[in-house]
Design an enzyme around this catalytic site. Sequence first.
Site, short mmCIF file in Angstrom:
data_model
loop_
_atom_site.label_atom_id
_atom_site.label_comp_id
_atom_site.label_asym_id
_atom_site.label_seq_id
_atom_site.Cartn_x
_atom_site.Cartn_y
_atom_site.Cartn_z
CG ASP A 1 13.50 5.84 3.04
OD1 ASP A 1 13.31 4.62 2.92
OD2 ASP A 1 12.67 6.60 3.58
CG ASP B 1 9.01 4.52 4.25
OD1 ASP B 1 10.05 5.09 3.85
OD2 ASP B 1 8.19 5.07 5.02
CG ASP C 1 11.71 3.90 6.97
OD1 ASP C 1 12.02 4.51 5.92
OD2 ASP C 1 10.58 3.95 7.46
CB SER D 1 11.82 7.97 7.51
OG SER D 1 11.57 7.70 6.16
#
Length: 445
Positions: free
Chosen positions: A241, A245, A243, A102
């Site tokens: 960010d 999400d 990833d 992440s």
Amino acid sequence: MSERKFFGTDGIRGKVGSGQMTPELALKLGWAAGRVLSRSGTKKVIIGKDTRISGYMFESALEAGLSAAGLNVMLMGPMPTPAVAYLTRTFRAEAGVVISASHNPYYDNGIKFFSTDGSKLDDNLELEIEAELEKPLECVESHLLGKVSRIEDARGRYIEYCKGNFPADQTLTGLKIVVDCAHGATYHIAPAVFRELGAEVIAIGDKPNGVNINDKVGATSMAKICETVLTEGADLGIALDGDGDRIMMVNSRGEVIDGDQILYILACDAKARGVLRGGVVGTLMSNLGLDLALQALDIPFARSKVGDRYVMELLKELDWRIGGENSGHILNLDHGTTGDGIVAGILVLAAMRRQNATLEQLTAPMEMLPQVLVNVRFEGEHDPLSSDKVKAAQAQVESELGARGRVLLRKSGTEPLIRVMVEGDDHNTVLAHANLIADAVKSAS
């Protein structure tokens, strides 16, 4: 429920090459997950990853382990976490796997699973996988080995899904938007989505090299996008960010619009259209300003523990649809099963178009109250929060703040720290109150 040894609240995560994040464990994890998942269903698993250089290594290891257990693997390549959740559903796969840490630096990585409906994997299945991890790896017979293929049109499928969340009778023509992809998994997705909807897009953080993910860009490093919005004269900015999400936004004045303000926009828009079910779920860290602004509109507000997993649990318990964190994890269960930064941005832009309003105008009714967080280190086994002195200090501050203030004391889950958070109308007053409680914690530890 048994204690989990490997899985945390968001899968497995750590520094690459040490602890649990090794290629050996990834291979064994793939096999163990394959053993559990092969008991029913399609025997098909989708793997996606972000842009970290270690993603290739972990992808190969997971692929080998899943194949050894007899599962077929479909590779997506670099794709946002919510894209893995979406395609897991549409391909009717038994599970989806995301290789990502992440918003963490490139030298960390992680592995998490989605169930066949695109939601986080059930706790009981994670426990079953952990039980298989304790067993010696046994490869299935050669004719039962899983096959590996690549989803060549994964990017196009997800772009169309994202665009489908924007009103068909509207466009973004006339808007100039800065999009920060954090050199992460959305680099080849997000700019295309907003361009195809008609916006003029200035992309930054869109040149991943394997080691620059989240490096001074993205939703956790907002300075560059704020500066770019101002220098380019853009209408707004969207920061994602690594990833994809999580989302933060920037208005035309270069001011950050956080997850709490995004939740306010989405709740107001849903209520105006008569589609708001119940209320809004935030967390213990959500700004009191969100609570008060929703109260003024008679929209219920509930707080969960910190973490999008807990937001989701409370949404399901209350049968509500909209929730999230001030850090930018936004859930709208009418538009997906997990946090999706691109879709959340599209929903905000849709609200702007429907109301013919700017980002500044949509957030104006919500007053963000000053919030101060002080971390106090303590030693020994004694819990400072049980001290009468700390309780008295907290009670004094709460009494002085009244209805337009809030105190939150909580232990860190990873360090010997007490986190003291105080909110109120005036920053200097809030800071003094936070230090008063922090001093009481220090003297009690």
